[in-house]
Design a protein around this motif. Structure first.
Motif, PDB file in Angstrom:
ATOM      1  N   ILE A 166       7.218   4.628   7.680  1.00 22.77           N
ATOM      2  CA  ILE A 166       7.976   4.849   8.962  1.00 22.77           C
ATOM      3  C   ILE A 166       9.230   4.092   8.749  1.00 22.77           C
ATOM      4  O   ILE A 166      10.218   4.468   9.187  1.00 22.77           O
ATOM      5  N   GLY A 167       9.126   3.005   8.861  1.00 24.81           N
ATOM      6  CA  GLY A 167      10.103   1.994   8.905  1.00 24.81           C
ATOM      7  C   GLY A 167      10.987   2.143   7.759  1.00 24.81           C
ATOM      8  O   GLY A 167      12.281   2.187   8.230  1.00 24.81           O
ATOM      9  N   GLN A 168      10.756   2.654   6.545  1.00 21.62           N
ATOM     10  CA  GLN A 168      11.819   2.882   5.631  1.00 21.62           C
ATOM     11  C   GLN A 168      12.492   4.333   5.858  1.00 21.62           C
ATOM     12  O   GLN A 168      13.872   4.221   5.681  1.00 21.62           O
ATOM     13  N   PHE A 169      11.937   5.338   6.659  1.00 22.83           N
ATOM     14  CA  PHE A 169      12.368   6.250   7.060  1.00 22.83           C
ATOM     15  C   PHE A 169      13.664   5.824   8.141  1.00 22.83           C
ATOM     16  O   PHE A 169      14.674   6.784   7.852  1.00 22.83           O
ATOM     17  N   ALA A 204      18.722   6.134  -3.649  1.00 23.29           N
ATOM     18  CA  ALA A 204      18.176   7.433  -3.071  1.00 23.29           C
ATOM     19  C   ALA A 204      19.005   7.948  -1.894  1.00 23.29           C
ATOM     20  O   ALA A 204      18.998   8.848  -1.519  1.00 23.29           O
ATOM     21  N   VAL A 205      19.021   6.701  -0.790  1.00 24.31           N
ATOM     22  CA  VAL A 205      19.537   7.017   0.580  1.00 24.31           C
ATOM     23  C   VAL A 205      20.927   7.606   0.328  1.00 24.31           C
ATOM     24  O   VAL A 205      21.545   8.503   1.016  1.00 24.31           O
ATOM     25  N   TYR A 206      21.804   6.829  -0.520  1.00 21.79           N
ATOM     26  CA  TYR A 206      23.210   7.032  -0.719  1.00 21.79           C
ATOM     27  C   TYR A 206      23.621   8.489  -1.771  1.00 21.79           C
ATOM     28  O   TYR A 206      24.276   9.216  -1.180  1.00 21.79           O
ATOM     29  N   LEU A 207      22.464   8.880  -2.495  1.00 24.13           N
ATOM     30  CA  LEU A 207      22.545   9.978  -3.297  1.00 24.13           C
ATOM     31  C   LEU A 207      22.285  11.362  -2.395  1.00 24.13           C
ATOM     32  O   LEU A 207      23.331  12.238  -2.282  1.00 24.13           O
ATOM     33  N   SER A 208      21.388  11.176  -1.441  1.00 24.74           N
ATOM     34  CA  SER A 208      21.153  12.475  -0.662  1.00 24.74           C
ATOM     35  C   SER A 208      22.372  12.490   0.275  1.00 24.74           C
ATOM     36  O   SER A 208      22.842  13.540   0.595  1.00 24.74           O
ATOM     37  N   VAL A 260      15.156   9.792   0.491  1.00 22.37           N
ATOM     38  CA  VAL A 260      16.160  10.855   0.250  1.00 22.37           C
ATOM     39  C   VAL A 260      16.424  11.518   1.686  1.00 22.37           C
ATOM     40  O   VAL A 260      17.465  12.086   2.056  1.00 22.37           O
ATOM     41  N   LEU A 261      15.370  12.016   2.495  1.00 25.30           N
ATOM     42  CA  LEU A 261      15.144  12.781   3.499  1.00 25.30           C
ATOM     43  C   LEU A 261      16.034  11.972   4.634  1.00 25.30           C
ATOM     44  O   LEU A 261      16.938  12.636   5.344  1.00 25.30           O
ATOM     45  N   PRO A 281       0.667  -1.119   0.058  1.00 26.09           N
ATOM     46  CA  PRO A 281      -0.002   0.013  -0.110  1.00 26.09           C
ATOM     47  C   PRO A 281       0.765   1.280  -0.002  1.00 26.09           C
ATOM     48  O   PRO A 281       0.323   2.320  -0.055  1.00 26.09           O
ATOM     49  N   ALA A 282       2.091   1.170   0.063  1.00 28.19           N
ATOM     50  CA  ALA A 282       2.855   2.337   0.218  1.00 28.19           C
ATOM     51  C   ALA A 282       3.269   2.963  -1.301  1.00 28.19           C
ATOM     52  O   ALA A 282       3.410   2.070  -2.120  1.00 28.19           O
ATOM     53  N   SER A 283       3.200   4.302  -1.262  1.00 32.04           N
ATOM     54  CA  SER A 283       3.403   5.112  -2.543  1.00 32.04           C
ATOM     55  C   SER A 283       4.784   4.820  -2.579  1.00 32.04           C
ATOM     56  O   SER A 283       5.702   5.215  -2.006  1.00 32.04           O
ATOM     57  N   THR A 284       5.407   4.615  -3.957  1.00 31.47           N
ATOM     58  CA  THR A 284       6.759   4.440  -4.240  1.00 31.47           C
ATOM     59  C   THR A 284       7.290   6.034  -4.350  1.00 31.47           C
ATOM     60  O   THR A 284       8.391   6.111  -3.741  1.00 31.47           O
ATOM     61  N   LYS A 285       6.626   6.763  -4.600  1.00 32.24           N
ATOM     62  CA  LYS A 285       6.978   8.410  -4.585  1.00 32.24           C
ATOM     63  C   LYS A 285       7.478   8.776  -3.110  1.00 32.24           C
ATOM     64  O   LYS A 285       8.271   9.300  -2.784  1.00 32.24           O
TER      65      LYS A 285
END
Length: 268
Positions: free
Chosen positions: A156-159, A201-205, A96-97, A85-89
């Protein structure tokens, strides 16, 4: 009478062996990240062995692994599917954040206490990856309903994982697999394209901050060697991983996770 000219200062020359070591480590790290994660555990020790301080090596490994992660994501670009159910965007935005905030923590906080917890985090993620989906199924049967994470819980888990990834990054891909396997029942072959994309995304930011606020650029030859190897390994590893059957890919990822866990406990 001839006039003696003053000797010119010798230019610093980087020995070939450390550069070759870092190049090979970059290839292995890029391949590991494209298959299942754990590339930081190869890249970081290699950079420290080449003479970089641990904090600098941490920043340099993140910077160097970005192009390899992007190369792997490019290979998988047509196979990325939403996580339940999580939005990819929204998922990518939080990656990134979290990666950026984790990089800020690297620059502001001492890393010793957090690094002490990393082996235990990795061991927990390995156990969850190995047995979590089976336990979740059994528990769901006992409760009479399937267990699953809501879209908000996934985000939340992804953040939290992205924050960890920006701060240290060791085995964050394995931890993503563990979370998605238990929370969403996602198999490794289906989830790997999304994992690779979120890792990029994580590494880039985090890299954007490290480029301006760390001293990782003070050793450009070492950084270039790691970066070159990681791109080659990431591109090759992604092509290999996408052709592996689910059982083989899962077994490979679990082998990487167990090996990295044992090595990190021995190292620490």
């Amino acid at each position: 009478m001839s006039e003696t000219l003053p000797a010119l200062p010798a230019l610093p020359v980087m020995p070939a062996l450390p550069v070759l070591l870092v190049l090979c480590a970059g290839v292995v790290a890029g391949m590991l990240n494209s298959v299942g994660g754990g590339g930081t555990f190869v890249a970081l020790p290699a950079l420290v062995a080449a003479g970089l301080a641990p904090v600098t090596a941490n920043a340099a490994s993140t910077i160097a692994l970005v192009p390899g992660a992007v190369a792997s994501a490019w290979v998988y670009r047509r196979e990325i599917t939403p996580l339940g159910p999580a939005s990819t965007k929204a998922l990518t935005a939080l990656s990134v954040l979290g990666g950026a905030l984790g990089a800020v923590l690297v620059l502001l906080l001492p890393s010793a206490s957090f690094e002490a917890a990393v082996p235990w985090l990795l061991a927990f993620a390995t156990l969850v990856l190995a047995f979590g989906r089976r336990l979740a199924t059994r528990l769901g049967e006992a409760l009479g309903r399937p267990l699953g994470m809501s879209g908000r819980a996934v985000l939340i888990g992804q953040f939290v994982l992205a924050l960890y990834g920006g701060y240290f990054g060791g085995a964050v891909g394995i931890m993503m697999f563990a979370l998605w396997s238990v929370g969403l029942g996602l198999d490794t072959s289906t989830g790997n394209p999304m994992r690779v994309a979120q890792l990029a995304a994580v590494y880039l930011s985090a890299t954007v901050l490290f480029l301006f606020a760390s001293d990782a650029l003070d050793t450009p030859l070492i950084l270039a060697a790691m970066l070159t190897g990681a791109v080659a390994g990431g591109f090759t590893g992604a092509h290999v991983a996408r052709r592996l059957p689910e059982r083989v890919l899962r077994g490979t990822i679990l082998t990487i996770a167990v090996t990295m866990t044992v090595l990190y406990f021995v190292r620490g």
